[in-house]
Design a protein around this motif. Structure first.
Motif, PDB file in Angstrom:
ATOM      1  N   LEU A 579       0.839  -1.211   0.000  1.00  0.00           N
ATOM      2  CA  LEU A 579       0.000   0.000   0.000  1.00  0.00           C
ATOM      3  C   LEU A 579       0.867   1.252   0.000  1.00  0.00           C
ATOM      4  O   LEU A 579       0.542   2.255  -0.647  1.00  0.00           O
ATOM      5  CB  LEU A 579      -0.931   0.005   1.228  1.00  0.00           C
ATOM      6  CG  LEU A 579      -1.965  -1.118   1.282  1.00  0.00           C
ATOM      7  CD1 LEU A 579      -2.712  -1.077   2.618  1.00  0.00           C
ATOM      8  CD2 LEU A 579      -2.957  -1.011   0.127  1.00  0.00           C
ATOM      9  N   GLU A 580       1.997   1.181   0.712  1.00  0.00           N
ATOM     10  CA  GLU A 580       2.882   2.336   0.773  1.00  0.00           C
ATOM     11  C   GLU A 580       3.462   2.642  -0.609  1.00  0.00           C
ATOM     12  O   GLU A 580       3.550   3.806  -1.015  1.00  0.00           O
ATOM     13  CB  GLU A 580       4.017   2.071   1.775  1.00  0.00           C
ATOM     14  CG  GLU A 580       4.795   3.323   2.117  1.00  0.00           C
ATOM     15  CD  GLU A 580       6.140   3.024   2.788  1.00  0.00           C
ATOM     16  OE1 GLU A 580       6.297   1.945   3.389  1.00  0.00           O
ATOM     17  OE2 GLU A 580       7.036   3.879   2.677  1.00  0.00           O
ATOM     18  N   LEU A 581       3.835   1.591  -1.342  1.00  0.00           N
ATOM     19  CA  LEU A 581       4.386   1.794  -2.684  1.00  0.00           C
ATOM     20  C   LEU A 581       3.352   2.461  -3.602  1.00  0.00           C
ATOM     21  O   LEU A 581       3.687   3.340  -4.393  1.00  0.00           O
ATOM     22  CB  LEU A 581       4.834   0.459  -3.290  1.00  0.00           C
ATOM     23  CG  LEU A 581       6.128  -0.132  -2.717  1.00  0.00           C
ATOM     24  CD1 LEU A 581       6.465  -1.438  -3.433  1.00  0.00           C
ATOM     25  CD2 LEU A 581       7.297   0.855  -2.835  1.00  0.00           C
ATOM     26  N   THR A 582       2.102   2.021  -3.469  1.00  0.00           N
ATOM     27  CA  THR A 582       1.042   2.637  -4.281  1.00  0.00           C
ATOM     28  C   THR A 582       0.920   4.120  -3.941  1.00  0.00           C
ATOM     29  O   THR A 582       0.813   4.975  -4.821  1.00  0.00           O
ATOM     30  CB  THR A 582      -0.304   1.926  -4.023  1.00  0.00           C
ATOM     31  OG1 THR A 582      -0.133   0.539  -4.306  1.00  0.00           O
ATOM     32  CG2 THR A 582      -1.398   2.498  -4.910  1.00  0.00           C
ATOM     33  N   THR A 583       0.968   4.414  -2.648  1.00  0.00           N
ATOM     34  CA  THR A 583       0.885   5.807  -2.220  1.00  0.00           C
ATOM     35  C   THR A 583       2.057   6.611  -2.767  1.00  0.00           C
ATOM     36  O   THR A 583       1.892   7.753  -3.218  1.00  0.00           O
ATOM     37  CB  THR A 583       0.878   5.886  -0.680  1.00  0.00           C
ATOM     38  OG1 THR A 583      -0.117   4.989  -0.190  1.00  0.00           O
ATOM     39  CG2 THR A 583       0.543   7.292  -0.201  1.00  0.00           C
ATOM     40  N   MET A 584       3.235   6.000  -2.764  1.00  0.00           N
ATOM     41  CA  MET A 584       4.411   6.693  -3.297  1.00  0.00           C
ATOM     42  C   MET A 584       4.249   6.987  -4.792  1.00  0.00           C
ATOM     43  O   MET A 584       4.650   8.040  -5.279  1.00  0.00           O
ATOM     44  CB  MET A 584       5.683   5.875  -3.046  1.00  0.00           C
ATOM     45  CG  MET A 584       6.157   5.965  -1.598  1.00  0.00           C
ATOM     46  SD  MET A 584       7.348   4.685  -1.179  1.00  0.00           S
ATOM     47  CE  MET A 584       8.760   5.230  -2.124  1.00  0.00           C
ATOM     48  N   LEU A 616      -1.703  12.715   1.133  1.00  0.00           N
ATOM     49  CA  LEU A 616      -1.036  11.479   0.725  1.00  0.00           C
ATOM     50  C   LEU A 616       0.254  11.260   1.507  1.00  0.00           C
ATOM     51  O   LEU A 616       0.568  10.139   1.915  1.00  0.00           O
ATOM     52  CB  LEU A 616      -0.718  11.522  -0.779  1.00  0.00           C
ATOM     53  CG  LEU A 616      -1.851  11.145  -1.732  1.00  0.00           C
ATOM     54  CD1 LEU A 616      -1.437  11.433  -3.166  1.00  0.00           C
ATOM     55  CD2 LEU A 616      -2.235   9.673  -1.582  1.00  0.00           C
ATOM     56  N   GLU A 617       1.008  12.333   1.747  1.00  0.00           N
ATOM     57  CA  GLU A 617       2.245  12.230   2.524  1.00  0.00           C
ATOM     58  C   GLU A 617       1.927  11.720   3.934  1.00  0.00           C
ATOM     59  O   GLU A 617       2.634  10.875   4.488  1.00  0.00           O
ATOM     60  CB  GLU A 617       2.957  13.600   2.613  1.00  0.00           C
ATOM     61  CG  GLU A 617       3.436  14.152   1.274  1.00  0.00           C
ATOM     62  CD  GLU A 617       4.779  13.599   0.819  1.00  0.00           C
ATOM     63  OE1 GLU A 617       5.234  12.574   1.355  1.00  0.00           O
ATOM     64  OE2 GLU A 617       5.370  14.207  -0.117  1.00  0.00           O
ATOM     65  N   ARG A 621       3.109   8.162   5.759  1.00  0.00           N
ATOM     66  CA  ARG A 621       3.781   8.050   7.056  1.00  0.00           C
ATOM     67  C   ARG A 621       3.063   7.035   7.946  1.00  0.00           C
ATOM     68  O   ARG A 621       3.683   6.216   8.603  1.00  0.00           O
ATOM     69  CB  ARG A 621       3.835   9.418   7.748  1.00  0.00           C
ATOM     70  CG  ARG A 621       5.020  10.261   7.290  1.00  0.00           C
ATOM     71  CD  ARG A 621       5.236  11.461   8.190  1.00  0.00           C
ATOM     72  NE  ARG A 621       4.141  12.421   8.132  1.00  0.00           N
ATOM     73  CZ  ARG A 621       4.040  13.355   7.183  1.00  0.00           C
ATOM     74  NH1 ARG A 621       4.943  13.456   6.231  1.00  0.00           N
ATOM     75  NH2 ARG A 621       3.022  14.185   7.182  1.00  0.00           N
ATOM     76  N   THR A 622       1.716   7.062   7.918  1.00  0.00           N
ATOM     77  CA  THR A 622       0.932   6.116   8.710  1.00  0.00           C
ATOM     78  C   THR A 622       1.256   4.677   8.310  1.00  0.00           C
ATOM     79  O   THR A 622       1.480   3.813   9.156  1.00  0.00           O
ATOM     80  CB  THR A 622      -0.577   6.384   8.496  1.00  0.00           C
ATOM     81  OG1 THR A 622      -0.821   7.763   8.704  1.00  0.00           O
ATOM     82  CG2 THR A 622      -1.416   5.565   9.458  1.00  0.00           C
ATOM     83  N   LEU A 623       1.298   4.438   6.974  1.00  0.00           N
ATOM     84  CA  LEU A 623       1.579   3.093   6.478  1.00  0.00           C
ATOM     85  C   LEU A 623       2.976   2.653   6.881  1.00  0.00           C
ATOM     86  O   LEU A 623       3.197   1.498   7.260  1.00  0.00           O
ATOM     87  CB  LEU A 623       1.423   3.042   4.957  1.00  0.00           C
ATOM     88  CG  LEU A 623      -0.014   3.106   4.427  1.00  0.00           C
ATOM     89  CD1 LEU A 623      -0.015   3.367   2.936  1.00  0.00           C
ATOM     90  CD2 LEU A 623      -0.761   1.811   4.749  1.00  0.00           C
TER      91      LEU A 623
END
Ligand code: ZN
Length: 631
Positions: A579-584, A616-617, A621-623
């Motif tokens: 999920l973090e990669l998607t957010t990035m 999104l940032e 951070r949460t993820l």
């Protein structure tokens, strides 16, 4: 009057004809000191002036091509005239009465009518046509002009006329004025079929004049539905006085202001030239029934001359449509020195200057020209505009193609500025754009058939070009996380359970993994496979694409990368990281769009995206914290 011109008449012509004045009809001259003047040579192509004129001595000389001589020689060379013709022409201009040897019939003229006769015939023809514009037959012609915002005064300024519909009105008129049929046919005014007939019939006419204001041809527009010639425009074809590769409509009116302002505006048609001049853009010209070519560029450069180097501007007011863009790209592939001084003015609604003037007035035409952009930028944004810049892979392709274009700019001092601009257009870092431009330069000029191949790769010239978007290897390390997560989904649906509820199809970037996840989701998600021994088989059976069913088999047997039984922590690390990669990726896309958005012009959109970026940032951070917390 065919007798040999007497020496004293020739001497009188030499004395009275001012060489600087005669040359200035073709070349913009600047003071060069010491009583000399200089400009760009009209006899060879050059970038800095080596063509000198010394009025006190009555001579010209080019240090580039060694052309030189007196005023008569200049006229002979520039207009391809015989000695006698050049003398006649100058005598005419400076009011010298030529005296000839009695009884001497020697004639050094080339065969065919004299240039001065062709010019004279056109002068009479222009007057004849202009008078016809007032007749009742010309009502449609006058309406055409009125609909385009041209009144009688502007028609007179531009010398517009009307060719009568009957077949030989002009022919009869000119024969009465003692022009021979040969002169009229050679000049392109009359054609001969069974008998002689007017070249232009039932059309609205623009006289095309050379730089000195002499009419040398006509442009004729179709205005009657029953016109037997379909072509919207007919132009004088090549004649001894009309060279279509050099002729620019409006040059006689524009040349003085071109020299003064070092600017020329090139538009597409006769009505556009008129609209520009009437709106105050007094440097406008157009080619006549032919594309703008290298010879036109040479003519313009002679008039738009500035300082030592050519620093003038040539602005093309192209249509914004495909044809206009093609024209811009064609210009781009021409003379680079010219290109670097070239600008493009495109009206956002695709209106040409004539329509723009009718709908929005004179000021809008002036603004159109004032809003010009460098040709480089125009072409670059066209290239970049083909790509969907919200996608990372498309941005890479856009950068590669744009960099190839930037690297082809021969003016090295401009390359970095355009690399910067390219970065801004695509929304990537300047350094990334710079290094891509360097790579493109190292590869050299790209030929279309070399696309897809790289230097150093073991690809032979005969090898077929690589597919544009090959499906990447499923074991590519870039997809390791997607692969491990799907292994968990297929082999341990119980362990993964509800942790996957946040996963969506957008979390998988490989098309095959994406398809696998779609099958999982369609089957009810990993929860549906919990405790079902046939889970992997069911997914495999549901697959229609052999690549997908093969991937499911592999994912079902490949060992999980942990020695112990995968627990909730192991699952969480993978899912949160995915999920973090998607957010990035979303952050990168958004940053790219922000870089491409003008914060002043699009403040609302910019601020909305900025807010979204902050959110999104925070999400990222949460993820990250949850990933760390799980491991
Ligand atoms: Zn020269």
């Amino acid at each position: 009057m065919t007798g040999l011109i007497r020496e004293e008449s020739i001497a009188e012509v030499r004395e009275k004809a001012r060489i600087d004045e005669v040359v200035a009809e073709h070349v913009t001259l600047r003071n060069a000191g010491g009583g000399s003047m200089k400009g760009l040579c009209p006899f060879h192509d050059e970038k800095s002036p080596s063509f000198h004129v010394t009025p006190s001595r009555g001579f010209f000389h080019c240090f580039g091509c060694q052309a030189g001589g007196d005023v008569i020689k200049f006229v002979m060379d520039i207009d391809a005239l015989s000695f006698a013709e050049a003398v006649e022409r100058l005598a005419d201009k400076y009011g010298v009465q030529l005296r000839r040897e009695e009884g001497d019939v020697r004639d050094d003229r080339p065969k065919g009518p004299q240039r001065s006769r062709l010019i004279e015939a056109h002068k009479v023809a222009q007057q004849f046509y202009a008078e016809q514009l007032g007749t009742s037959d010309a009502l449609v012609a006058r309406q055409f002009l009125a609909e385009r915002g041209f009144d009688q005064a502007s028609a007179e300024t531009f010398g517009i006329g009307f060719a009568p519909r009957d077949g030989d009105a002009l022919f009869k008129h000119l024969r009465q004025k003692a022009f021979s049929q040969e002169e009229l046919v050679t000049g392109g005014l009359v054609a001969v079929g069974r008998s002689a007939y007017d070249r232009f019939r039932g059309r609205l006419l623009w006289p095309i004049r050379d730089a000195s204001g002499d009419t040398i041809g006509f442009g004729a527009r179709r205005i009657f539905d029953d016109d037997r010639i379909d072509a919207k425009y007919l132009n004088t074809s090549e004649t001894p006085i009309y060279k279509k590769s050099q002729v620019l409509y409006g040059i006689d009116l524009a040349r003085k202001d071109m020299a003064r302002s070092s600017q020329a505006v090139v538009v597409e048609g006769y009505t556009d030239v008129m609209a520009c001049h009437l709106a105050g853009v007094t440097t406008a010209v157009a080619t006549c029934g032919t594309a703008f070519g290298d010879e036109h560029a040479r003519v313009l450069r002679r008039f738009v001359n500035d300082h030592e180097e050519f620093r003038g501007e040539v602005i093309f007011a192209f249509d914004g449509d495909a044809a206009g863009q093609k024209a811009a790209l064609r210009t781009f592939s021409g003379d680079q020195n010219f290109v670097s001084q070239t600008y493009v003015a495109v009206e956002p609604d695709g209106l040409d200057p004539c329509d723009l003037r009718i709908r929005q007035g004179d000021a809008a035409v002036r603004e159109l020209v004032a809003r010009r952009v460098p040709l480089y930028r125009f072409v670059l944004s066209n290239v970049v505009g083909k790509y969907d810049l919200d996608r990372a892979d498309s941005r890479v392709d856009a950068l590669r193609e744009g960099a190839r274009l930037v690297s082809s700019i021969r003016d090295r001092s401009k390359v970095d500025a355009f690399a910067r601009e390219l970065a801004g257009m695509i929304g990537v870092d300047v350094d990334q754009a710079r290094s891509e431009v360097r790579r493109a330069a190292a590869r050299g000029p790209a030929k279309p058939d070399q696309r897809g191949s790289r230097r150093g790769e073991p690809q032979q010239a005969e090898a077929p070009p690589a597919p544009r978007n090959p499906v990447p290897d499923l074991r590519d390390p870039r997809f390791a996380l997607e692969r491990e997560t799907l292994k968990l989904v297929i082999q341990h649906p119980m362990a993964i359970g509800r942790t996957t509820s946040d996963i969506g199809v957008e979390d998988f970037t490989h098309p095959v993994y994406r398809a696998v996840w779609e099958l999982v989701a369609a089957a009810g998600g990993p929860v549906a496979g919990s405790g079902d021994a046939t889970w992997a088989g069911r997914l495999r059976d549901a697959a229609t694409d052999p690549a997908v069913s093969s991937a499911i088999s592999a994912l079902g047997v490949e060992p999980i990368r942990t020695a112990k039984e995968p627990d909730a922590a192991y699952v969480s690390v993978h899912v949160f990281r995915l999920l973090e990669l998607t957010t990035m990726r979303r952050i990168a896309d958004l940053k790219s769009r922000l870089q491409r958005t003008n914060p002043v012009e699009h403040a609302v959109e910019y601020n909305r995206m900025f807010g979204e970026l902050a959110a999104l940032e925070q999400h990222r951070r949460t993820l990250q914290e949850r990933t760390v917390g799980s491991s």
